[in-house]
Write a protein that holds these residues in place. Structure first.
Motif, PDB file in Angstrom:
ATOM      1  N   LEU A 209       0.570  14.849   6.958  1.00 16.95           N
ATOM      2  CA  LEU A 209      -0.373  13.879   7.512  1.00 16.95           C
ATOM      3  C   LEU A 209       0.309  13.086   8.626  1.00 16.95           C
ATOM      4  N   PRO A 210      -0.385  12.809   9.725  1.00 18.67           N
ATOM      5  CA  PRO A 210      -1.771  13.191  10.028  1.00 18.67           C
ATOM      6  C   PRO A 210      -1.893  14.696  10.278  1.00 18.67           C
ATOM      7  N   TYR A 211      -3.098  15.193  10.024  1.00 16.29           N
ATOM      8  CA  TYR A 211      -3.336  16.638  10.063  1.00 16.29           C
ATOM      9  C   TYR A 211      -4.246  16.963  11.244  1.00 16.29           C
ATOM     10  N   VAL A 212      -3.846  17.992  11.995  1.00 16.31           N
ATOM     11  CA  VAL A 212      -4.616  18.428  13.157  1.00 16.31           C
ATOM     12  C   VAL A 212      -4.831  19.925  13.049  1.00 16.31           C
ATOM     13  N   LEU A 213      -6.089  20.329  13.141  1.00 16.84           N
ATOM     14  CA  LEU A 213      -6.448  21.750  13.138  1.00 16.84           C
ATOM     15  C   LEU A 213      -7.167  22.032  14.455  1.00 16.84           C
ATOM     16  N   PRO A 214      -6.465  22.683  15.422  1.00 18.51           N
ATOM     17  CA  PRO A 214      -7.099  22.923  16.723  1.00 18.51           C
ATOM     18  C   PRO A 214      -8.227  23.935  16.617  1.00 18.51           C
ATOM     19  N   ALA A 215      -9.029  23.980  17.665  1.00 18.61           N
ATOM     20  CA  ALA A 215     -10.183  24.872  17.679  1.00 18.61           C
ATOM     21  C   ALA A 215      -9.780  26.337  17.610  1.00 18.61           C
ATOM     22  N   SER A 216      -8.600  26.666  18.138  1.00 18.96           N
ATOM     23  CA  SER A 216      -8.170  28.070  18.134  1.00 18.96           C
ATOM     24  C   SER A 216      -7.867  28.585  16.729  1.00 18.96           C
ATOM     25  N   ARG A 217      -7.545  27.698  15.811  1.00 19.27           N
ATOM     26  CA  ARG A 217      -7.216  28.120  14.441  1.00 19.27           C
ATOM     27  C   ARG A 217      -8.368  27.870  13.476  1.00 19.27           C
ATOM     28  N   LEU A 218      -9.464  27.356  13.957  1.00 17.27           N
ATOM     29  CA  LEU A 218     -10.596  27.054  13.088  1.00 17.27           C
ATOM     30  C   LEU A 218     -11.479  28.293  12.975  1.00 17.27           C
TER      31      LEU A 218
ATOM     32  N   TRP B 134       0.837  -1.203   0.000  1.00 22.68           N
ATOM     33  CA  TRP B 134       0.000   0.000   0.000  1.00 22.68           C
ATOM     34  C   TRP B 134       0.867   1.245   0.000  1.00 22.68           C
ATOM     35  N   GLN B 135       0.222   2.343  -0.249  1.00 27.10           N
ATOM     36  CA  GLN B 135       0.873   3.647  -0.223  1.00 27.10           C
ATOM     37  C   GLN B 135       0.353   4.432   0.977  1.00 27.10           C
ATOM     38  N   GLU B 136       1.234   5.157   1.626  1.00 28.97           N
ATOM     39  CA  GLU B 136       0.876   5.991   2.775  1.00 28.97           C
ATOM     40  C   GLU B 136       1.411   7.394   2.530  1.00 28.97           C
ATOM     41  N   PRO B 137       0.628   8.222   1.902  1.00 34.78           N
ATOM     42  CA  PRO B 137       1.086   9.582   1.595  1.00 34.78           C
ATOM     43  C   PRO B 137       1.412  10.344   2.870  1.00 34.78           C
ATOM     44  N   GLN B 138       2.466  11.130   2.810  1.00 34.44           N
ATOM     45  CA  GLN B 138       2.905  11.904   3.963  1.00 34.44           C
ATOM     46  C   GLN B 138       2.438  13.350   3.915  1.00 34.44           C
ATOM     47  N   HIS B 139       1.990  13.801   2.751  1.00 30.81           N
ATOM     48  CA  HIS B 139       1.586  15.199   2.604  1.00 30.81           C
ATOM     49  C   HIS B 139       0.252  15.259   1.872  1.00 30.81           C
TER      50      HIS B 139
ATOM     51  N   PHE C 279       6.398   8.823  18.579  1.00 33.76           N
ATOM     52  CA  PHE C 279       5.998   7.749  17.671  1.00 33.76           C
ATOM     53  C   PHE C 279       5.187   8.355  16.533  1.00 33.76           C
ATOM     54  N   PRO C 280       5.830   8.788  15.475  1.00 34.13           N
ATOM     55  CA  PRO C 280       5.100   9.489  14.399  1.00 34.13           C
ATOM     56  C   PRO C 280       4.025   8.619  13.753  1.00 34.13           C
ATOM     57  N   GLN C 281       4.338   7.395  13.423  1.00 29.20           N
ATOM     58  CA  GLN C 281       3.376   6.549  12.741  1.00 29.20           C
ATOM     59  C   GLN C 281       2.207   6.170  13.658  1.00 29.20           C
ATOM     60  N   TRP C 282       2.517   5.956  14.904  1.00 28.79           N
ATOM     61  CA  TRP C 282       1.468   5.569  15.856  1.00 28.79           C
ATOM     62  C   TRP C 282       0.456   6.695  16.053  1.00 28.79           C
ATOM     63  N   ALA C 283       0.921   7.899  16.187  1.00 33.16           N
ATOM     64  CA  ALA C 283       0.017   9.027  16.404  1.00 33.16           C
ATOM     65  C   ALA C 283      -0.923   9.210  15.228  1.00 33.16           C
ATOM     66  N   GLY C 284      -0.460   8.910  14.028  1.00 38.38           N
ATOM     67  CA  GLY C 284      -1.303   9.079  12.860  1.00 38.38           C
ATOM     68  C   GLY C 284      -2.502   8.158  12.850  1.00 38.38           C
ATOM     69  N   HIS C 285      -2.405   7.016  13.501  1.00 39.28           N
ATOM     70  CA  HIS C 285      -3.524   6.070  13.536  1.00 39.28           C
ATOM     71  C   HIS C 285      -4.459   6.307  14.720  1.00 39.28           C
ATOM     72  N   ARG C 286      -4.047   7.150  15.669  1.00 39.26           N
ATOM     73  CA  ARG C 286      -4.906   7.593  16.773  1.00 39.26           C
ATOM     74  C   ARG C 286      -5.635   6.408  17.424  1.00 39.26           C
TER      75      ARG C 286
END
Length: 651
Positions: A62-71, A34-39, A366-373
């Motif tokens: 990716l993974p992408y996080v947009l907090p409430a303060s920037r929304l 599989w492919q796992e795009p990073q951007h 753990f970059p990969q682990w955080a992406g799977h939440r």
């Protein structure tokens, strides 16, 4: 010719080449699964239609996080655009799919401008929280060789008003299916199993507590399991009506905090600690969060939830410290269960808090682990509950074993106790008999001192003054000898043997009466029980009354016959009656001139009875009634002594 012990290097070189080729082939195959795009490119917009390519997309990792303060305000969705390649050799040969580990707020998925999936998003009627993974099939007709475009529109999470988008995997469906099923089991199926198991176990344990209120630790465990079952149901219920959403959120958070508070109480009980102020503070923290959630507006709910959840971390460390202190103090295998299990649950709770509110910390480690939440608290709590259940089971087994051992030894211990009680009762009875005998002897000696001694002393004084002649002296001496014989008979007999005393008394008086020309007739109907009911001192008093009455017959009645009845009536009264055929009594005149009659009345009163004197047509009658004490069942057993039932003697 090759040596016998030489190595075949060509064979080993061929084996090494084959292993290296297999490793390279396996690594190439694994990398190509599989492919796992990073951007990706991100566009914050509430548009429901596909946005234009030149709309103002921004680059994001990716993974992408947009907090409430920037929304931006009034924004309810974010678009994410991802590019991926399809090799020409695989086009049309394999089914392709998109794997999303999570998409909490739901969304829509497009591939090359065509919609391939739609998940319910938050709107005016529904609140969603999709914790399950998604495996979205891509129709072969939408794929093209080379560059392709994946476009996902996701909503805003209702709990923290933020946007979190996972790392996306794109590849063959057969390769991604195992990942999808594994995560679906842990995120969806396992919570279902946990919820059902917790509610069943809670009902069973709470029933035990209901039947045995003293076992508070069972009640704490049952309530904790029930609350955790309710909390885990949040993984099952993924969509609710807007009107029910606040109550549901309050129930989930209240169950989570209540579980931790009850866990603290459970740990205190295992450690045999009483912390009333700490327990009150924990209950106050629990209720305070509920009150704030109910009173404050809905917009403040995310902040309350964040603070409420953060407060569980120090409570968890306190519980862990108490468990460690218990292990240090007891140093047993059972005391080590809670610290080990709780360390895992505490680490899982901190992990989930960071994953939910600050995933950058986990991504830094753990970059990969955080992406799977992937959330771990419900797994850690399961381990903790299993440990708690194991302790409860061990406690139940020990209690049952103790009861079985008690039942095995109960019969022998009861028999030993009965033997000890019988021996104690025998010793007490012996002491009571000895004490009663000693008391009776002391009373007899006192009576001798006050009666016989006083009579001898008075007679001695009269003799010294010359007031008594030989006949009077002989009469006094005979009376003293008779009293002395009565006392000696009482002191010599054993076991309250009134029959022996009465027999000796009747034998002596029969001879005296016959010698004086008086014919005695005895009617004795007592029975052994009535004889035993008379103590030695009481028997002496009774025989002295008889002696005084017979003496009066000899001295004053001038009778030729005397008849005596001694019987025990059915109403438990001892009756003595003495009749003679002499000259009789003249009422009070006789009583005034005969001190013996006064002595008889006084002795009757000491026995608790009554004495009657009456004249017959020819002769007189003395009648004495004495109430006998109630006899115990044991006293009805025949004892050693002379039977005096049904005696009739006449001379």
């Amino acid at each position: 010719m090759k040596p016998v012990h030489s190595l075949d290097y060509s064979r080993w070189r061929a084996l090494a080449c084959w292993v290296a080729f297999s490793f390279v082939l396996g690594a190439t195959t694994w990398a190509a699964q599989w492919q796992e795009p990073q951007h990706a490119q991100v566009l914050v917009a509430s548009d429901s239609a596909l946005p234009a390519p030149d709309r103002g997309w921004t680059e994001a990792a990716l993974p992408y996080v947009l907090p409430a303060s920037r929304l931006p305000a009034a924004t309810d969705s974010v678009w994410v655009r991802i590019g991926f390649d399809v090799p020409l050799g695989r086009l049309g040969t394999d089914a392709w799919a998109v794997y999303l580990p999570y998409l909490f707020a739901g969304g829509d998925v497009w591939v090359n401008g065509s919609e391939v999936a739609r998940m319910q998003m938050n709107d005016a009627e529904w609140r969603v929280q999709w914790k399950r993974p998604f495996l979205i099939n891509i129709p072969q007709t939408l794929l093209r060789a080379g560059s392709n475009e994946l476009l996902v529109r996701t909503g805003v999470e209702p709990q923290n008003a933020s946007v979190q988008f996972p790392s996306v995997l794109i590849g063959r469906q057969i390769d991604l299916l195992s990942l999808y099923e594994r995560r679906l089991f842990w995120v969806r199926t396992m919570p279902q199993i946990t919820t059902v198991a917790c509610l069943l176990i809670a009902g069973f344990v709470l029933f035990i507590w209901w039947r045995r209120h003293s076992e508070v630790i069972y009640g704490l465990f049952g309530l904790a399991v029930a609350l955790w079952g309710l909390r885990t149901s949040s993984f099952i219920v993924e969509a609710l009506a807007v009107a029910r959403w606040p109550i549901w959120r309050l129930m989930v958070m209240g169950a989570t905090v209540g579980f931790v508070v009850l866990l603290a109480f459970f740990t205190f009980r295992l450690a045999h600690l009483r912390k009333p102020w700490t327990e009150r503070a924990l209950v106050g923290f629990w209720l305070l969060g509920v009150a704030f959630t109910l009173v404050l507006p809905t917009a403040a709910a995310p902040l309350i939830t964040k603070i409420w959840s953060a407060g569980l971390i120090p409570i968890g460390f306190m519980i862990f410290a108490v468990a460690l202190a218990t292990l240090w103090r007891q140093r047993t295998a059972q005391s080590a269960v809670m610290p080990i299990a709780f360390s895992f649950a505490l680490a899982a709770g901190i992990h989930d808090y960071l994953i939910f509110y600050n995933p950058q910390v986990i991504a830094w480690v753990f970059p990969q682990w955080a992406g799977h939440r992937f959330f771990l608290l419900h797994q850690g709590a399961n381990v903790l509950l299993i440990a708690m259940g194991g302790l409860m089971t061990q406690r139940f087994i020990e209690t049952s074993s103790g009861l079985e051992e008690l039942n095995r030894t109960l019969e022998s211990r009861v028999a030993d106790r009965e033997r000890a009680l019988v021996a104690n009762f025998a010793r007490v009875a012996q002491l009571e008999r000895e004490s009663a005998a000693t008391g009776e002897r002391q009373r007899i000696m006192s009576d001798l001192h006050d009666g016989l001694g006083s009579q001898l002393f008075t007679s001695l004084l009269r003799v010294e003054r010359g007031d008594m002649n030989e006949r009077q002296i002989a009469s006094v001496l005979r009376d003293c000898i008779a009293d002395l014989r009565l006392a000696l008979d009482a002191l010599a007999t054993q076991d309250n043997d009134f029959g022996a005393m009465l027999g000796n008394f009747m034998f002596r008086w029969k001879a005296q009466l016959v010698a004086a020309g008086v014919r005695p007739i005895w009617h004795i109907e007592l029975g052994d029980e009535a004889a035993r009911q008379l103590p030695p001192n009481g028997a002496i008093q009774l025989l002295r009354i008889v002696q005084e009455a017979l003496t009066n017959v000899l001295k004053h009645a001038h009778a030729t016959r005397v008849e005596l009845w001694l019987t025990r009536r059915d109403d438990g009264v001892l009756e003595l009656r003495i009749e003679d055929d002499g000259r009789g009594l003249c009422g009070g005149h006789a009583e005034n001139h005969h001190r013996g009659l006064a002595n008889m009345r006084a002795r009757a009163e000491r026995l608790g009875g009554s004495l009657e004197l009456c004249s017959l047509g020819k002769g007189s009658c003395v009648r004495l009634l004495i109430p006998l004490p109630d006899s115990s069942p044991e006293s009805a057993t025949p004892e050693r002594g002379h039977s005096i039932s049904g005696i009739r003697d006449a001379a």
